[in-house]
Write a protein that holds these residues in place. Structure first.
Motif, PDB file in Angstrom:
ATOM      1  N   PHE A   1       8.795 -84.274  11.962  1.00  0.00           N
ATOM      2  CA  PHE A   1       7.760 -84.950  11.184  1.00  0.00           C
ATOM      3  C   PHE A   1       6.427 -84.215  11.238  1.00  0.00           C
ATOM      4  CE2 PHE A   1      10.514 -88.457  12.710  1.00  0.00           C
ATOM      5  CZ  PHE A   1      10.968 -88.902  11.488  1.00  0.00           C
TER       6      PHE A   1
ATOM      7  N   THR B   1       2.606 -85.487  11.237  1.00  0.00           N
ATOM      8  CA  THR B   1       2.084 -86.790  11.598  1.00  0.00           C
ATOM      9  C   THR B   1       0.587 -86.931  11.376  1.00  0.00           C
ATOM     10  OG1 THR B   1       1.889 -88.414  13.362  1.00  0.00           O
ATOM     11  CG2 THR B   1       1.770 -86.121  14.014  1.00  0.00           C
ATOM     12  N   GLN B   2       0.198 -88.150  11.132  1.00  0.00           N
ATOM     13  CA  GLN B   2      -1.214 -88.513  11.067  1.00  0.00           C
ATOM     14  C   GLN B   2      -1.620 -89.207  12.363  1.00  0.00           C
ATOM     15  OE1 GLN B   2      -2.708 -87.320   8.330  1.00  0.00           O
ATOM     16  NE2 GLN B   2      -0.674 -86.635   7.773  1.00  0.00           N
TER      17      GLN B   2
ATOM     18  N   PHE C   1      10.814 -86.299  17.061  1.00  0.00           N
ATOM     19  CA  PHE C   1       9.546 -86.295  16.329  1.00  0.00           C
ATOM     20  C   PHE C   1       9.124 -84.911  15.860  1.00  0.00           C
ATOM     21  CE2 PHE C   1       9.518 -90.317  18.513  1.00  0.00           C
ATOM     22  CZ  PHE C   1       9.139 -91.159  17.487  1.00  0.00           C
TER      23      PHE C   1
ATOM     24  N   PHE D   1       3.958 -95.129  13.913  1.00  0.00           N
ATOM     25  CA  PHE D   1       3.855 -93.679  13.815  1.00  0.00           C
ATOM     26  C   PHE D   1       3.705 -93.349  12.337  1.00  0.00           C
ATOM     27  CE2 PHE D   1       6.066 -89.430  13.802  1.00  0.00           C
ATOM     28  CZ  PHE D   1       5.158 -88.767  14.606  1.00  0.00           C
ATOM     29  N   ASP D   2       2.550 -92.833  11.950  1.00  0.00           N
ATOM     30  CA  ASP D   2       2.270 -92.499  10.557  1.00  0.00           C
ATOM     31  C   ASP D   2       2.714 -91.065  10.309  1.00  0.00           C
ATOM     32  OD1 ASP D   2       1.332 -92.351   7.984  1.00  0.00           O
ATOM     33  OD2 ASP D   2      -0.776 -92.247   8.540  1.00  0.00           O
ATOM     34  N   ALA D   3       3.795 -90.890   9.536  1.00  0.00           N
ATOM     35  CA  ALA D   3       4.361 -89.551   9.395  1.00  0.00           C
ATOM     36  C   ALA D   3       5.132 -89.389   8.096  1.00  0.00           C
ATOM     37  CB  ALA D   3       5.296 -89.265  10.570  1.00  0.00           C
TER      38      ALA D   3
ATOM     39  N   TRP E   1      -0.621 -91.976  15.953  1.00  0.00           N
ATOM     40  CA  TRP E   1      -0.113 -93.253  16.413  1.00  0.00           C
ATOM     41  C   TRP E   1      -1.156 -94.343  16.170  1.00  0.00           C
ATOM     42  CZ3 TRP E   1       4.818 -93.396  18.057  1.00  0.00           C
ATOM     43  CH2 TRP E   1       5.398 -92.209  18.481  1.00  0.00           C
TER      44      TRP E   1
ATOM     45  N   ASP F   1       7.143 -89.865   2.969  1.00  0.00           N
ATOM     46  CA  ASP F   1       6.646 -90.725   4.041  1.00  0.00           C
ATOM     47  C   ASP F   1       7.802 -91.566   4.565  1.00  0.00           C
ATOM     48  OD1 ASP F   1       4.001 -89.898   3.854  1.00  0.00           O
ATOM     49  OD2 ASP F   1       3.513 -91.411   2.363  1.00  0.00           O
TER      50      ASP F   1
END
Length: 176
Positions: free
Chosen positions: A105, A107-108, A102, A140-142, A110, A76
């Motif tokens: 990554f 991602t989950q 990006f 940004f969840d990644a 924004w 993470d």
């Protein structure tokens, strides 16, 4: 039984005193020392994710970006943009990011979720409803894709009527 050979006291009696050359012994010591250094560096956290924060200001905006300076595949990572505008935001805020950056990554998504998101050949445009006050935070969840080996450079901009008014550049390096 009759061969006349003496019976050895140990199965190791006929083993030479020095089985390998001094060069091999030094190579073995150097390898063990190198492994010890790698373990010590890993134990300190230097081989994990190291983040940093970059700042830029201009055109009435202040940007602060926390991002991974050094990361590893599968971990993470932080990516959080803080946009400040004295007096608040008069309307939706358009944040533009380099799409290629990006791509490394998984991602989950924004946070907050953009009201609109479009992408051209090189950039992603995120339109975000104006927050109350003068600070917008976009996260940004990644995590780094497990198969990714190389880092990337990126840029984030605030766009006003299609013109970038402020840009912040950054780079993430990946280590094995």
């Amino acid at each position: 039984m009759g061969t006349g050979a003496p019976i050895p006291d140990s199965v190791l009696d006929d083993v030479r005193g020095r089985a390998r050359s001094p060069a091999v012994a030094w190579l073995r010591r150097a390898t063990v020392a190198a492994l010890a250094v790698v373990l010590a560096v890993g134990a300190t956290g230097w081989l994990g994710v190291r983040s940093t924060t970059a700042h830029v200001s201009g055109a009435g905006y202040e940007l602060a970006l926390e991002y991974p300076l050094v990361a590893r595949a599968g971990l993470d990572v932080p990516w959080e943009l803080t946009v400040r505008r004295h007096g608040g935001f008069p309307g939706p805020v358009t944040v533009v990011v380099d799409s290629d950056y990006f791509d490394m990554f998984e991602t989950q998504g924004w946070t907050p979720t953009p009201a609109a998101e479009t992408r051209d050949g090189t950039r992603t445009y995120l339109t975000i409803d104006p927050p109350p006050g003068d600070t917008l935070t976009l996260a940004f969840d990644a995590y780094v894709e497990p198969s990714r080996q190389l880092g990337a450079s990126g840029a984030v901009s605030i766009t006003d009527r299609g013109v970038d008014v402020i840009t912040l550049e950054f780079r993430t390096r990946l280590v094995p």
